[in-house]
Design an enzyme around this catalytic site. Structure first.
Site, PDB file in Angstrom:
ATOM      1  N   GLU A 174       0.838  -1.195   0.000  1.00 53.85           N
ATOM      2  CA  GLU A 174       0.000   0.000   0.000  1.00 53.85           C
ATOM      3  C   GLU A 174       0.875   1.248   0.000  1.00 53.85           C
ATOM      4  O   GLU A 174       2.082   1.155   0.239  1.00 53.85           O
ATOM      5  CB  GLU A 174      -0.949   0.003   1.202  1.00 53.85           C
ATOM      6  CG  GLU A 174      -0.287  -0.302   2.513  1.00 53.85           C
ATOM      7  CD  GLU A 174      -1.306  -0.699   3.595  1.00 53.85           C
ATOM      8  OE1 GLU A 174      -1.555   0.154   4.438  1.00 53.85           O
ATOM      9  OE2 GLU A 174      -1.824  -1.818   3.582  1.00 53.85           O
ATOM     10  N   LYS A 190       2.543   4.689   1.240  1.00 59.68           N
ATOM     11  CA  LYS A 190       2.909   5.282   2.527  1.00 59.68           C
ATOM     12  C   LYS A 190       2.530   6.761   2.438  1.00 59.68           C
ATOM     13  O   LYS A 190       3.144   7.528   1.691  1.00 59.68           O
ATOM     14  CB  LYS A 190       4.397   5.111   2.808  1.00 59.68           C
ATOM     15  CG  LYS A 190       4.795   5.572   4.193  1.00 59.68           C
ATOM     16  CD  LYS A 190       6.212   5.159   4.516  1.00 59.68           C
ATOM     17  CE  LYS A 190       6.597   5.446   5.945  1.00 59.68           C
ATOM     18  NZ  LYS A 190       6.323   6.779   6.422  1.00 59.68           N
ATOM     19  N   ASP A 195       2.077  10.588   3.419  1.00 57.83           N
ATOM     20  CA  ASP A 195       2.978  11.489   4.130  1.00 57.83           C
ATOM     21  C   ASP A 195       2.177  12.558   4.861  1.00 57.83           C
ATOM     22  O   ASP A 195       2.043  13.689   4.405  1.00 57.83           O
ATOM     23  CB  ASP A 195       3.953  12.124   3.133  1.00 57.83           C
ATOM     24  CG  ASP A 195       5.171  12.666   3.825  1.00 57.83           C
ATOM     25  OD1 ASP A 195       5.319  12.441   5.043  1.00 57.83           O
ATOM     26  OD2 ASP A 195       5.984  13.326   3.156  1.00 57.83           O
ATOM     27  N   TYR A 249      -5.540   2.913   7.487  1.00 61.65           N
ATOM     28  CA  TYR A 249      -4.759   1.777   6.986  1.00 61.65           C
ATOM     29  C   TYR A 249      -4.494   0.676   8.003  1.00 61.65           C
ATOM     30  O   TYR A 249      -3.718  -0.218   7.742  1.00 61.65           O
ATOM     31  CB  TYR A 249      -3.430   2.249   6.400  1.00 61.65           C
ATOM     32  CG  TYR A 249      -2.646   3.202   7.269  1.00 61.65           C
ATOM     33  CD1 TYR A 249      -2.162   2.817   8.512  1.00 61.65           C
ATOM     34  CD2 TYR A 249      -2.384   4.495   6.823  1.00 61.65           C
ATOM     35  CE1 TYR A 249      -1.446   3.692   9.296  1.00 61.65           C
ATOM     36  CE2 TYR A 249      -1.671   5.379   7.611  1.00 61.65           C
ATOM     37  CZ  TYR A 249      -1.210   4.966   8.839  1.00 61.65           C
ATOM     38  OH  TYR A 249      -0.503   5.831   9.620  1.00 61.65           O
ATOM     39  N   LYS A 271       3.046  -5.174   4.054  1.00 56.43           N
ATOM     40  CA  LYS A 271       2.593  -5.819   5.290  1.00 56.43           C
ATOM     41  C   LYS A 271       2.236  -7.273   5.019  1.00 56.43           C
ATOM     42  O   LYS A 271       1.682  -7.575   3.955  1.00 56.43           O
ATOM     43  CB  LYS A 271       1.329  -5.121   5.822  1.00 56.43           C
ATOM     44  CG  LYS A 271       1.510  -3.664   6.132  1.00 56.43           C
ATOM     45  CD  LYS A 271       0.183  -3.008   6.525  1.00 56.43           C
ATOM     46  CE  LYS A 271       0.405  -1.531   6.816  1.00 56.43           C
ATOM     47  NZ  LYS A 271      -0.839  -0.778   6.949  1.00 56.43           N
ATOM     48  N   LYS A 285      11.052   3.404   1.228  1.00 51.35           N
ATOM     49  CA  LYS A 285      10.887   4.847   1.015  1.00 51.35           C
ATOM     50  C   LYS A 285      11.399   5.255  -0.367  1.00 51.35           C
ATOM     51  O   LYS A 285      12.474   4.819  -0.785  1.00 51.35           O
ATOM     52  CB  LYS A 285      11.668   5.620   2.089  1.00 51.35           C
ATOM     53  CG  LYS A 285      11.212   5.278   3.504  1.00 51.35           C
ATOM     54  CD  LYS A 285      10.397   6.364   4.119  1.00 51.35           C
ATOM     55  CE  LYS A 285      11.298   7.436   4.641  1.00 51.35           C
ATOM     56  NZ  LYS A 285      10.621   8.402   5.454  1.00 51.35           N
ATOM     57  N   CYS A 291      26.416  45.176  -2.379  1.00 53.84           N
ATOM     58  CA  CYS A 291      24.994  44.957  -2.115  1.00 53.84           C
ATOM     59  C   CYS A 291      24.164  45.310  -3.358  1.00 53.84           C
ATOM     60  O   CYS A 291      24.313  46.399  -3.915  1.00 53.84           O
ATOM     61  CB  CYS A 291      24.548  45.829  -0.934  1.00 53.84           C
ATOM     62  SG  CYS A 291      22.775  45.713  -0.619  1.00 53.84           S
ATOM     63  N   CYS A 317      22.000  48.612  -2.308  1.00 56.77           N
ATOM     64  CA  CYS A 317      22.539  49.932  -1.960  1.00 56.77           C
ATOM     65  C   CYS A 317      23.990  50.124  -2.411  1.00 56.77           C
ATOM     66  O   CYS A 317      24.558  51.200  -2.222  1.00 56.77           O
ATOM     67  CB  CYS A 317      22.431  50.171  -0.451  1.00 56.77           C
ATOM     68  SG  CYS A 317      23.539  49.146   0.517  1.00 56.77           S
ATOM     69  N   CYS A 344      25.385  42.721   4.016  1.00 57.73           N
ATOM     70  CA  CYS A 344      25.514  44.135   3.693  1.00 57.73           C
ATOM     71  C   CYS A 344      25.543  44.869   5.034  1.00 57.73           C
ATOM     72  O   CYS A 344      24.589  44.781   5.809  1.00 57.73           O
ATOM     73  CB  CYS A 344      24.320  44.611   2.861  1.00 57.73           C
ATOM     74  SG  CYS A 344      24.220  46.410   2.804  1.00 57.73           S
ATOM     75  N   CYS A 380      20.153  50.862   3.956  1.00 60.86           N
ATOM     76  CA  CYS A 380      19.854  49.889   2.894  1.00 60.86           C
ATOM     77  C   CYS A 380      18.366  49.547   2.967  1.00 60.86           C
ATOM     78  O   CYS A 380      17.875  49.051   3.983  1.00 60.86           O
ATOM     79  CB  CYS A 380      20.734  48.657   3.095  1.00 60.86           C
ATOM     80  SG  CYS A 380      20.442  47.382   1.874  1.00 60.86           S
TER      81      CYS A 380
HETATM   82  S1  IVH Z   1       1.104   0.928   9.133  1.00 59.49           S
HETATM   83  C1  IVH Z   1       2.686  -0.790  13.183  1.00 59.49           C
HETATM   84  N1  IVH Z   1       0.540   1.880   6.776  1.00 59.49           N
HETATM   85  O1  IVH Z   1       4.226   5.701   8.561  1.00 59.49           O
HETATM   86  C2  IVH Z   1       2.782   0.092  12.016  1.00 59.49           C
HETATM   87  N2  IVH Z   1       1.715   3.282   8.278  1.00 59.49           N
HETATM   88  O2  IVH Z   1       6.833   4.869  10.026  1.00 59.49           O
HETATM   89  C3  IVH Z   1       1.536   0.792  11.709  1.00 59.49           C
HETATM   90  N3  IVH Z   1       2.182   5.535   7.386  1.00 59.49           N
HETATM   91  O3  IVH Z   1       3.437   6.080  11.953  1.00 59.49           O
HETATM   92  C4  IVH Z   1       1.643   1.706  10.584  1.00 59.49           C
HETATM   93  N4  IVH Z   1       1.217   5.239   5.438  1.00 59.49           N
HETATM   94  O4  IVH Z   1       2.110   7.446  10.274  1.00 59.49           O
HETATM   95  C5  IVH Z   1       1.123   2.125   7.956  1.00 59.49           C
HETATM   96  N5  IVH Z   1      -0.078   2.595   4.643  1.00 59.49           N
HETATM   97  C6  IVH Z   1       0.499   2.841   5.826  1.00 59.49           C
HETATM   98  C7  IVH Z   1       1.098   4.087   6.129  1.00 59.49           C
HETATM   99  C8  IVH Z   1       1.708   4.274   7.369  1.00 59.49           C
HETATM  100  C9  IVH Z   1       1.865   6.093   6.223  1.00 59.49           C
HETATM  101  C10 IVH Z   1       2.940   6.237   8.465  1.00 59.49           C
HETATM  102  C11 IVH Z   1       2.328   6.129   9.830  1.00 59.49           C
HETATM  103  C12 IVH Z   1       3.361   5.485  10.693  1.00 59.49           C
HETATM  104  C13 IVH Z   1       4.607   5.692   9.908  1.00 59.49           C
HETATM  105  C14 IVH Z   1       5.537   4.532  10.177  1.00 59.49           C
END
Ligand code: IVH
Length: 689
Positions: A108, A110, A112, A220, A283, A307, A401, A404, A419, A425
C-alpha cells in the site's frame, strides 16, 4: 416529530457527506446540502436536549479553545522499519519466508501526513488521539470531527462494539497551496510541506480553524479484540463499507516480483496523486502470520516501509537573484525554467551561499537538479555536466549589495555575506519594520508589507519608532488607505504598547535573537535596561545565549541610532520590563541556581518559577557564580563533575522545596504531563489483535 426530522436530516447529511468526501461522487448540489444543514442547525439550536457531539453540524468546529488532554494508547502506536534499498526489502521477504514459507503480502502507499488513532464505540466516534510518543498522544477529537471524510457514525453493520482504526491525516496539495497563498498574503510564516501543515493544523486550538483547512484522512490499520476477519485486507475492505476512506491502491502480492512491480509503478504514478506519499508499506496480510512474526523493540517484524528517494527534476538555471534580509544577510535565489516537482510547479530554488555555489560549480545556463527537502523553497542539489553549454563561464558572486551598492562583508564563522549598511539599505530598513509588526512580535494589524512600503516611500516611517508618531489624518491621505483602515492601524499601534516585554525584545530584531531566546533573556534580565547594560559574560548566563548571540546583542545596543530608537520607544510607552512577579518570600535572595536533569515533582519551568518567586536567580551554566545545582535524573556527568569540582552544593528538588519552606510538595497536573511515563521498550507481542 422533531426528533424524527432531526434524525432524518442527520442521516441524509451523513450520506451526502460520504458521497462527496469519501466517494468523490456527489449526488446533490452544495446549495441543497447547505439548506439541509441549516435546517438541522436551527432545530438543534431550538431543541438543545437533542444535541449530539457526532451530529454533522459539528463539522464546522467551534471557537472554543481547548488544551489537549494527554491520553494513553490502548495499544501502543509503533513505527515502521524502513529502507531505501530494494535489496534490503528482499532480505526482509527472505527472512519471513524462511520462518513461514510463502505468505501473502499487502502493498500500500505510505501516506505522508500525521498518524491518528480513532476509537469507535457502538458505531460512534468517541476519541481521536495523535501518535505522541507512541505510548501517549494528544486527544484531538474535536479537531478530527471537522474532517469531512472521517465518519462520525458508522453505516452498515458487523463492526465490533469497540475498536480502533488508525491512519494518516493528510493535507492534499490543493488545500496546502491555498493555505500557503493565504499565509503569504497575510505575511505569516509558510508551512514547509503538507506533512507539517497537517500536523500543525491538528494541533490548532480552535476546531473552527481546523474545519477550514481542508484536511483529509485515510485509514490503513484496524486494532481491536473482536475484528470480523482474520486478515488485514479483509478488515480494511469491510471498514470501507462502514464509511471509512480506505485507499483503493492496496494490492495483494504473492512474490518479490509482484512487490517490485508495485513499487516501480507507484514511484512514478505517485507524482500524479493529489496528496503527498513518501514510499510503499509492505505488510504480511494474515493476522496469524503477523502474530507469529511478532515485534522488535520498536516496530513490527511483519511490515516494512520502502521509502522513495526524494523526487528530483532537471531544469535550466536562468538567472540568480540576491535577496537582502532584514539583518543584511544575502541569500542567492535561483530563477529556474518552471518545472513540475512533487505536486507543485517550481520556479525558484535556494542556493544558500557563495561556497555552496562554488562547491557544486553551478553556472547560469546549466541544467540543474532540484529537490524538495523539508524546506519551503526547493534546493539545487547538482549540475548535469554532460549538458553544460560550451560557452559557460564560472559563476561570479557579487561583492557589493544589489540594493545599496555597499561592499559586502563576511563575519567569522558565517557562511553568508552581509551588507553592513544597516541604516540606509532599503530592504533592511523595511525588513526590520515588517519584522517588528509581525503577529509574534508587536502584532500590529492592518499594516502589511505593502503599506509599510507606502509609508516608507511617503517619508512617514523610516524606522520602528516612527510608527508611534503616526496620526490617522496622515494615513488616510495616502493612496489605497481609507479613513477606516487608517483608524484601525492607529488603534492597533496604540494597542501594541501593551505587548509584553519578551515580545518587544524579539520585535527589535537583534540578529540571532529569535522568539525563544528573547523569552529566556526577558525571564533572566527582567528589563531592557538590564539587557542593555549586561556584559558579554552576563548575557551568556541566560539560557540559549552563546558567544555569537551575546556579541550580536552587544553590537546592537552599541549602535547609537539603535539606542536613539529605543529611547523613543520607551517614551512612546512600550513595555520595557517583564511584569513584576509576586514574590512569595526572600528566602533565596542573592542565591544563584542551575537546574539540570529530569524531575518528578515539578517540571523544570515550575522549579525555575519557584526559585524566582522566592528571590533566587536561575543561571544556564555551571560556573563559580552558582550556589546550588538542583540535580534531577539523567543529569549530564560532565556538568555534575564540574559542579563538584567547583564545590557547588548539589541538591534534589525536594531539598529545594524544603529550603523554600516546603509548601509546594504536591505535584501539579502540569508536572505529570511534562514528565510522561517512561517509554515502553518492549511492545506486548501480538497485542494489536
Ligand atoms: S502501518 C505498526 N501503513 O508511517 C505500524 N503506516 O513509520 C503501523 N504511514 O506512523 C503503521 N502510510 O504514520 C502504515 N499505509 C500505511 C502508512 C503508514 C503512512 C505512516 C504512519 C506510521 C509511519 C511509520
Amino acid at each position: 416529530m422533531v426528533v424524527a426530522r432531526i434524525q432524518e436530516l442527520r442521516d441524509r447529511l451523513n450520506y451526502h457527506n460520504h458521497k462527496y468526501y469519501v466517494e468523490n461522487s456527489p449526488e446533490i448540489s452544495d446549495y441543497d446540502f447547505d439548506m439541509m444543514l441549516r435546517e438541522l442547525q436551527d432545530l438543534e439550536r431550538q431543541y438543545p436536549e437533542y444535541d449530539d457531539p457526532n451530529s454533522p453540524t459539528k463539522r464546522v468546529g467551534s471557537d472554543l479553545t481547548t488544551e489537549f488532554k494527554s491520553v494513553e494508547h490502548r495499544f501502543p502506536m509503533l513505527s515502521l522499519g524502513n529502507t531505501y534499498s530494494l535489496e534490503e526489502l528482499h532480505e526482509f521477504i527472505t527472512r519471513i519466508e524462511k520462518e513461514l514459507g510463502e505468505v501473502e503480502y499487502v502493498c500500500e502507499l505510505k501516506f505522508d501526513g500525521t498518524a491518528i488513532s480513532l476509537t469507535y464505540e457502538n458505531g460512534s466516534l468517541v476519541r481521536a488521539v495523535t501518535r505522541g510518543d507512541g505510548t501517549r498522544g494528544d486527544d484531538v477529537t474535536a479537531n478530527i470531527r471537522t474532517i469531512r471524510s472521517v465518519p462520525l457514525t458508522l453505516r452498515g453493520d458487523g463492526y465490533p462494539a469497540l475498536f480502533e482504526i488508525r491512519g494518516e491525516v493528510l493535507m492534499p496539495y490543493a488545500s496546502f497551496d491555498k493555505i500557503n497563498a493565504e499565509r503569504e498574503a497575510n505575511g505569516e510564516a509558510l508551512f514547509a510541506n503538507p506533512r507539517n501543515a497537517a500536523a500543525g493544523t491538528l494541533k490548532q486550538q480552535s476546531s473552527a480553524v481546523v474545519a477550514k483547512r481542508g484536511l483529509d484522512c485515510t485509514l490503513y490499520q484496524m486494532a481491536g479484540d473482536n475484528l470480523p476477519f482474520g486478515s488485514h485486507i479483509e478488515n480494511l475492505s469491510k471498514a470501507r463499507e462502514w464509511g471509512f476512506k480506505v485507499s483503493r491502491e492496496m494490492k495483494i502480492c504473492r512474490s518479490v516480483a509482484e512487490i517490485d512491480e508495485y513499487i516501480a509503478h507507484w514511484d512514478e504514478a505517485r507524482k500524479h496523486l493529489p496528496f503527498a506519499t513518501d514510499g510503499v508499506v509492505i505488510k504480511v496480510n494474515d493476522y496469524a502470520n503477523q502474530r507469529a512474526l511478532g515485534f522488535t523493540a520498536k516496530s513490527p517484524r511483519w511490515a516494512v516501509a520502502y521509502k522513495f528517494k526524494a523526487e528530483q527534476a532537471l531544469t535550466t538555471l536562468e538567472s540568480v537573484d540576491f535577496q537582502v534580509g532584514r539583518t543584511g544577510a544575502i541569500t542567492p535565489v535561483a530563477n529556474l525554467e518552471p518545472v513540475l516537482l512533487a505536486g507543485t510547479t517550481v520556479k525558484r530554488a535556494s542556493l544558500h551561499n557563495a561556497e555552496q555555489i562554488a562547491l557544486l560549480d553551478i553556472r547560469i545556463g546549466d541544467k540543474v537538479y532540484v529537490e524538495k527537502g523539508g524546506e519551503i523553497i526547493p534546493k539545487i542539489t547538482g549540475v548535469e555536466f554532460s549538458e553544460r553549454p560550451m560557452d559557460s563561464t564560472p559563476f561570479e558572486y557579487i561583492t557589493t549589495c544589489p540594493e545599496c551598492g555597499t561592499e559586502l562583508v563576511r563575519y567569522e564563522g558565517e557562511a553568508k555575506h552581509y551588507c553592513p549598511n544597516q541604516s540606509h539599505c532599503r530592504p533592511q530598513i523595511l525588513g526590520r519594520i515588517v519584522h517588528f509588526i509581525r503577529r509574534k512580535a508587536m502584532d500590529i494589524d492592518g499594516l502589511g508589507e505593502e503599506t509599510i512600503e507606502l509609508l516608507f516611500e511617503s517619508g512617514l516611517v523610516s524606522n520602528i519608532a516612527d510608527l508611534y508618531d503616526l496620526q490617522a489624518a496622515q494615513l488616510s491621505g495616502l493612496p489605497r488607505l481609507g479613513e477606516k483602515s487608517a483608524e484601525n492601524i492607529i488603534r492597533s499601534i496604540a494597542r501594541s504598547k501593551e505587548v509584553p516585554f519578551r515580545r518587544v525584545l524579539f520585535a527589535l530584531g537583534v540578529r540571532f535573537v529569535g522568539e525563544t531566546t528573547a523569552k529566556y533573556l526577558a525571564a533572566h534580565f527582567h528589563s531592557l535596561d538590564e539587557v542593555m547594560s549586561a556584559s558579554r559574560e552576563q548575557l551568556m548566563e541566560s539560557e540559549e545565549v552563546g558567544e555569537k548571540i551575546a556579541d550580536a546583542i552587544i553590537e546592537y545596543f552599541a549602535d547609537e541610532s539603535n539606542r536613539a530608537i529605543i529611547e523613543r520607544l520607551r517614551h512612546a510607552g512600550l513595555q520595557f520590563a517583564a511584569e513584576e512577579k509576586v514574590l512569595h518570600s526572600e528566602s533565596l535572595a542573592g542565591k544563584n541556581f542551575v537546574i539540570s536533569g529530569l524531575f518528578t515533582l515539578y517540571s523544570r519551568d515550575e522549579l525555575k518559577e519557584m526559585i524566582e518567586a522566592n528571590g533566587g536567580k536561575n543561571l544556564a551554566a555551571v560556573s563559580a557564580n552558582v550556589d546550588y545545582v538542583v540535580a534531577g535524573r539523567n543529569m549530564g556527568p560532565a556538568k555534575l563533575q564540574k559542579a563538584e569540582k567547583l564545590g557547588i552544593k548539589i541538591i534534589t528538588e525536594q531539598e529545594l522545596v524544603d529550603m523554600i519552606g516546603g509548601e509546594h510538595t504536591q505535584p501539579t497536573a502540569q508536572a505529570e504531563v511534562a514528565a510522561p511515563e517512561p517509554k515502553r521498550e518492549e511492545p506486548m507481542q501480538g497485542v494489536l489483535f
